[in-house]
Design a protein around this motif. Structure first.
Motif, PDB file in Angstrom:
ATOM      1  N   VAL A  95       0.840  -1.243  -0.035  1.00 14.45           N
ATOM      2  CA  VAL A  95      -0.215  -0.024   0.038  1.00 14.45           C
ATOM      3  C   VAL A  95       0.809   1.212   0.048  1.00 14.45           C
ATOM      4  O   VAL A  95       1.832   1.297   1.032  1.00 14.45           O
ATOM      5  CB  VAL A  95      -0.920   0.018   1.302  1.00 14.45           C
ATOM      6  CG1 VAL A  95      -1.813   1.329   1.330  1.00 14.45           C
ATOM      7  CG2 VAL A  95      -1.762  -1.260   1.138  1.00 14.45           C
ATOM      8  N   VAL A  96       0.716   2.198  -1.131  1.00 12.71           N
ATOM      9  CA  VAL A  96       1.553   3.184  -1.017  1.00 12.71           C
ATOM     10  C   VAL A  96       0.581   4.237  -1.123  1.00 12.71           C
ATOM     11  O   VAL A  96      -0.322   4.564  -2.249  1.00 12.71           O
ATOM     12  CB  VAL A  96       2.509   3.254  -2.295  1.00 12.71           C
ATOM     13  CG1 VAL A  96       3.441   4.523  -2.353  1.00 12.71           C
ATOM     14  CG2 VAL A  96       3.358   2.122  -2.338  1.00 12.71           C
ATOM     15  N   PRO A 110       7.748  12.074  -0.282  1.00  9.19           N
ATOM     16  CA  PRO A 110       6.224  11.950  -0.953  1.00  9.19           C
ATOM     17  C   PRO A 110       5.476  10.903  -0.599  1.00  9.19           C
ATOM     18  O   PRO A 110       4.408  10.807  -1.054  1.00  9.19           O
ATOM     19  CB  PRO A 110       6.592  11.959  -2.582  1.00  9.19           C
ATOM     20  CG  PRO A 110       8.226  11.293  -2.644  1.00  9.19           C
ATOM     21  CD  PRO A 110       8.841  11.686  -1.191  1.00  9.19           C
ATOM     22  N   PHE A 111       6.075   9.851   0.011  1.00 15.57           N
ATOM     23  CA  PHE A 111       5.130   8.431   0.006  1.00 15.57           C
ATOM     24  C   PHE A 111       5.017   7.956   1.514  1.00 15.57           C
ATOM     25  O   PHE A 111       6.005   8.527   2.397  1.00 15.57           O
ATOM     26  CB  PHE A 111       5.820   7.177  -0.828  1.00 15.57           C
ATOM     27  CG  PHE A 111       5.762   7.583  -1.979  1.00 15.57           C
ATOM     28  CD1 PHE A 111       4.645   7.703  -2.902  1.00 15.57           C
ATOM     29  CD2 PHE A 111       7.109   7.860  -2.845  1.00 15.57           C
ATOM     30  CE1 PHE A 111       4.540   8.006  -4.344  1.00 15.57           C
ATOM     31  CE2 PHE A 111       7.107   7.701  -4.134  1.00 15.57           C
ATOM     32  CZ  PHE A 111       6.095   8.006  -4.900  1.00 15.57           C
ATOM     33  N   MET A 112       4.050   7.466   1.781  1.00 20.60           N
ATOM     34  CA  MET A 112       4.004   6.679   3.088  1.00 20.60           C
ATOM     35  C   MET A 112       3.892   5.169   2.435  1.00 20.60           C
ATOM     36  O   MET A 112       2.794   4.915   1.739  1.00 20.60           O
ATOM     37  CB  MET A 112       2.786   7.101   3.909  1.00 20.60           C
ATOM     38  CG  MET A 112       3.218   8.402   4.635  1.00 20.60           C
ATOM     39  SD  MET A 112       1.738   8.957   5.751  1.00 20.60           S
ATOM     40  CE  MET A 112       0.929   7.594   6.214  1.00 20.60           C
ATOM     41  N   ARG A 135      -4.077   7.490  -3.333  1.00 24.03           N
ATOM     42  CA  ARG A 135      -3.541   6.151  -3.528  1.00 24.03           C
ATOM     43  C   ARG A 135      -2.538   6.396  -4.677  1.00 24.03           C
ATOM     44  O   ARG A 135      -2.648   6.762  -5.675  1.00 24.03           O
ATOM     45  CB  ARG A 135      -4.530   5.161  -3.702  1.00 24.03           C
ATOM     46  CG  ARG A 135      -3.831   3.640  -4.018  1.00 24.03           C
ATOM     47  CD  ARG A 135      -4.930   2.656  -4.159  1.00 24.03           C
ATOM     48  NE  ARG A 135      -5.966   2.857  -5.307  1.00 24.03           N
ATOM     49  CZ  ARG A 135      -5.805   2.494  -6.429  1.00 24.03           C
ATOM     50  NH1 ARG A 135      -4.670   1.813  -6.845  1.00 24.03           N
ATOM     51  NH2 ARG A 135      -6.555   2.778  -7.482  1.00 24.03           N
ATOM     52  N   CYS A 136      -1.296   5.429  -4.583  1.00 24.07           N
ATOM     53  CA  CYS A 136      -0.150   5.748  -5.975  1.00 24.07           C
ATOM     54  C   CYS A 136      -0.956   4.475  -6.851  1.00 24.07           C
ATOM     55  O   CYS A 136      -1.501   3.744  -6.746  1.00 24.07           O
ATOM     56  CB  CYS A 136       0.895   5.104  -5.272  1.00 24.07           C
ATOM     57  SG  CYS A 136       2.199   4.826  -6.518  1.00 24.07           S
ATOM     58  N   SER A 137      -0.708   5.201  -8.022  1.00 27.26           N
ATOM     59  CA  SER A 137      -1.258   4.559  -9.184  1.00 27.26           C
ATOM     60  C   SER A 137      -0.403   3.482  -9.694  1.00 27.26           C
ATOM     61  O   SER A 137      -0.732   2.691 -10.528  1.00 27.26           O
ATOM     62  CB  SER A 137      -1.498   5.338 -10.427  1.00 27.26           C
ATOM     63  OG  SER A 137      -0.423   6.089 -10.661  1.00 27.26           O
ATOM     64  N   ILE A 138       1.130   3.281  -9.319  1.00 31.61           N
ATOM     65  CA  ILE A 138       1.814   2.364  -9.903  1.00 31.61           C
ATOM     66  C   ILE A 138       1.571   1.086  -9.183  1.00 31.61           C
ATOM     67  O   ILE A 138       1.165   0.640  -8.275  1.00 31.61           O
ATOM     68  CB  ILE A 138       3.356   2.804  -9.367  1.00 31.61           C
ATOM     69  CG1 ILE A 138       3.776   4.132  -9.772  1.00 31.61           C
ATOM     70  CG2 ILE A 138       4.131   1.423  -9.770  1.00 31.61           C
ATOM     71  CD1 ILE A 138       5.108   4.547  -9.066  1.00 31.61           C
ATOM     72  N   GLU A 139       1.073  -0.091 -10.324  1.00 30.20           N
ATOM     73  CA  GLU A 139       0.744  -1.179  -9.863  1.00 30.20           C
ATOM     74  C   GLU A 139       1.889  -2.342 -10.164  1.00 30.20           C
ATOM     75  O   GLU A 139       2.505  -2.500 -11.394  1.00 30.20           O
ATOM     76  CB  GLU A 139      -0.362  -1.780 -10.880  1.00 30.20           C
ATOM     77  CG  GLU A 139      -1.665  -0.835 -10.748  1.00 30.20           C
ATOM     78  CD  GLU A 139      -2.475  -1.073  -9.316  1.00 30.20           C
ATOM     79  OE1 GLU A 139      -2.131  -2.188  -8.786  1.00 30.20           O
ATOM     80  OE2 GLU A 139      -3.054  -0.261  -9.013  1.00 30.20           O
ATOM     81  N   ALA A 140       2.697  -2.708  -9.008  1.00 29.82           N
ATOM     82  CA  ALA A 140       3.650  -3.438  -9.104  1.00 29.82           C
ATOM     83  C   ALA A 140       3.768  -4.289  -7.601  1.00 29.82           C
ATOM     84  O   ALA A 140       3.227  -3.629  -6.948  1.00 29.82           O
ATOM     85  CB  ALA A 140       4.739  -3.054  -9.562  1.00 29.82           C
ATOM     86  N   SER A 155      -3.043   8.526  -8.391  1.00 27.53           N
ATOM     87  CA  SER A 155      -4.525   8.135  -8.820  1.00 27.53           C
ATOM     88  C   SER A 155      -5.512   8.998  -8.574  1.00 27.53           C
ATOM     89  O   SER A 155      -6.564   8.846  -9.262  1.00 27.53           O
ATOM     90  CB  SER A 155      -4.834   6.622  -8.278  1.00 27.53           C
ATOM     91  OG  SER A 155      -4.995   6.742  -6.850  1.00 27.53           O
ATOM     92  N   GLY A 156      -5.303   9.822  -7.531  1.00 31.69           N
ATOM     93  CA  GLY A 156      -6.349  10.647  -7.198  1.00 31.69           C
ATOM     94  C   GLY A 156      -7.343   9.993  -6.224  1.00 31.69           C
ATOM     95  O   GLY A 156      -8.336  10.502  -5.585  1.00 31.69           O
TER      96      GLY A 156
END
Length: 178
Positions: A95-96, A110-112, A135-140, A155-156
């Motif tokens: 979860v980012v 910039p992230f948690m 939510r971060c939109s990077i899927e990995a 992602s917004g």
């Protein structure tokens, strides 16, 4: 976690979620308190409207006191959010959160990030919401490994919000961070 910071804390059990008991506190942290009765939800709402701060996470108030599912959070009006289901089919996953507050970005970057479970939420019509993180939109499997500072990664989707309610405020965190 709070003890070493020398913050006074107390454990509030289910039977203490009453208006009379909660008036002694300034902040109530409901860490994925999934099962809450209608009466407990009303007491929490009154606590906030009277000036308290509520921090709630993940699926707080999604079930009644005996575990019967509700169609939405019992505290949906207070959160200003509607429940949209589990992310990643309810499995633990990376979860980012993308921080939106400059003071937090300066302090933490910039992230948690954490590994856990999270809920999808949508804002309720007419709700006044402040956005702390999306939510971060990077899927990995390891999303931060694929971060490009020049790329788009937000992602917004709301994940941490804050909103006024009466004399108090509500902070909702979509992940099971407790």
């Amino acid at each position: 976690m709070l003890g070493p910071s020398q913050l006074l804390t107390d454990v509030v059990f289910d039977e203490h979620l009453t208006e009379d008991y909660l008036k002694n506190y300034k902040v109530l942290f409901l860490s994925n308190s999934v099962c809450l009765s209608g009466k407990q939800c009303a007491a929490v709402e009154n606590f906030v409207h009277q000036g308290g701060t509520l921090i709630a996470t993940h699926q707080t108030s999604l079930l009644d006191e005996i575990g019967v599912p509700r169609d939405n959070f019992g505290l949906a009006e207070l959160f200003g959010l509607d429940y949209g289901g589990l992310e990643a089919e309810g499995k633990d996953h990376a979860v980012v959160y993308v921080l939106q507050d400059q003071n937090l970005i300066d302090e933490f970057g910039p992230f948690m990030c954490f590994t856990g479970r999270a809920s999808s939420v949508t804002p309720r019509a007419g709700s006044e919401l402040g956005v702390i993180a999306t939510r971060c939109s990077i899927e990995a499997p390891n999303p931060v490994d694929h971060y490009d500072p020049n790329g788009e990664y937000d992602s917004g989707d709301l994940v941490i919000t804050v909103r006024p309610a009466g004399e108090g405020e509500v902070i909702y965190i979509n992940g099971d961070v407790g």
